[in-house]
Design a protein around this motif. Structure first.
Motif, PDB file in Angstrom:
ATOM      1  N   SER A  52       0.825  -1.209   0.000  1.00 29.25           N
ATOM      2  CA  SER A  52       0.000   0.000   0.000  1.00 29.25           C
ATOM      3  C   SER A  52       0.857   1.255   0.000  1.00 29.25           C
ATOM      4  N   THR A  53       2.026   1.173   0.589  1.00 24.86           N
ATOM      5  CA  THR A  53       2.920   2.330   0.646  1.00 24.86           C
ATOM      6  C   THR A  53       3.399   2.728  -0.743  1.00 24.86           C
ATOM      7  N   ASP A  56       0.578   4.612  -2.052  1.00 27.32           N
ATOM      8  CA  ASP A  56       0.530   5.896  -1.345  1.00 27.32           C
ATOM      9  C   ASP A  56       1.533   6.876  -1.939  1.00 27.32           C
ATOM     10  N   THR A  66      -3.583  10.958  -0.243  1.00 28.29           N
ATOM     11  CA  THR A  66      -3.754   9.541  -0.525  1.00 28.29           C
ATOM     12  C   THR A  66      -5.086   9.066   0.057  1.00 28.29           C
ATOM     13  N   ARG A  68      -5.947   6.482   1.530  1.00 25.44           N
ATOM     14  CA  ARG A  68      -5.873   5.743   2.789  1.00 25.44           C
ATOM     15  C   ARG A  68      -6.076   6.654   4.012  1.00 25.44           C
ATOM     16  N   SER A  72     -10.153  11.312   6.927  1.00 22.34           N
ATOM     17  CA  SER A  72     -10.440  10.359   7.995  1.00 22.34           C
ATOM     18  C   SER A  72     -10.856  11.051   9.278  1.00 22.34           C
ATOM     19  N   SER A  91      -5.540  13.244   9.304  1.00 22.98           N
ATOM     20  CA  SER A  91      -5.586  13.081   7.846  1.00 22.98           C
ATOM     21  C   SER A  91      -4.461  13.847   7.139  1.00 22.98           C
TER      22      SER A  91
END
Length: 114
Positions: A52-53, A56, A66, A68, A72, A91
């Motif tokens: 995932s990085t 990202d 990003t 992810r 948030s 976030s």
């Protein structure tokens, strides 16, 4: 748009990307062998290996955010007693910096149709 390469330094658990081999910045080149010779490839590995990085880093380089950590919330993190303006929200993309790192970098090399 065609992504040619993705690079990173001090993003999440990854200290730096793969070596470019040509003296340039660390890059994962998608337009060079062996990845350029296949029609489809997979980013795979065990939990925590950085899959995932890599994505990202690409999103940070292209959009300065990003999915992810986008939207948030607005909870502030940091030490109690710190100035509110110096504390990050949950976030904030700077939360993707590797632990202990004071700077990082996300690179995406691409070509457009024009």
């Amino acid at each position: 748009m065609r992504i040619l390469g993705i690079g990173w330094r001090n993003i999440a658990s990854l200290p730096s990307g793969p070596e470019a081999g040509d003296g340039g910045e660390p890059m994962l080149w998608l337009d060079r062998p062996p990845l350029s010779q296949v029609g489809l490839f997979v980013i795979s590995g065990p939990t925590g290996s950085g899959k995932s990085t890599i994505l990202d880093a690409m999103c940070l380089a292209l959009f300065d955010r990003t999915p992810r950590i986008m939207d948030s919330g607005r909870v502030r993190t940091g030490r109690a007693g710190d100035d509110e303006e110096s504390r990050l929200t949950d976030s904030d993309t700077r939360n993707l910096l590797r632990r202990g790192a004071t700077e990082g970098e996300a690179i995406c090399v691409f070509e457009g149709r024009d």
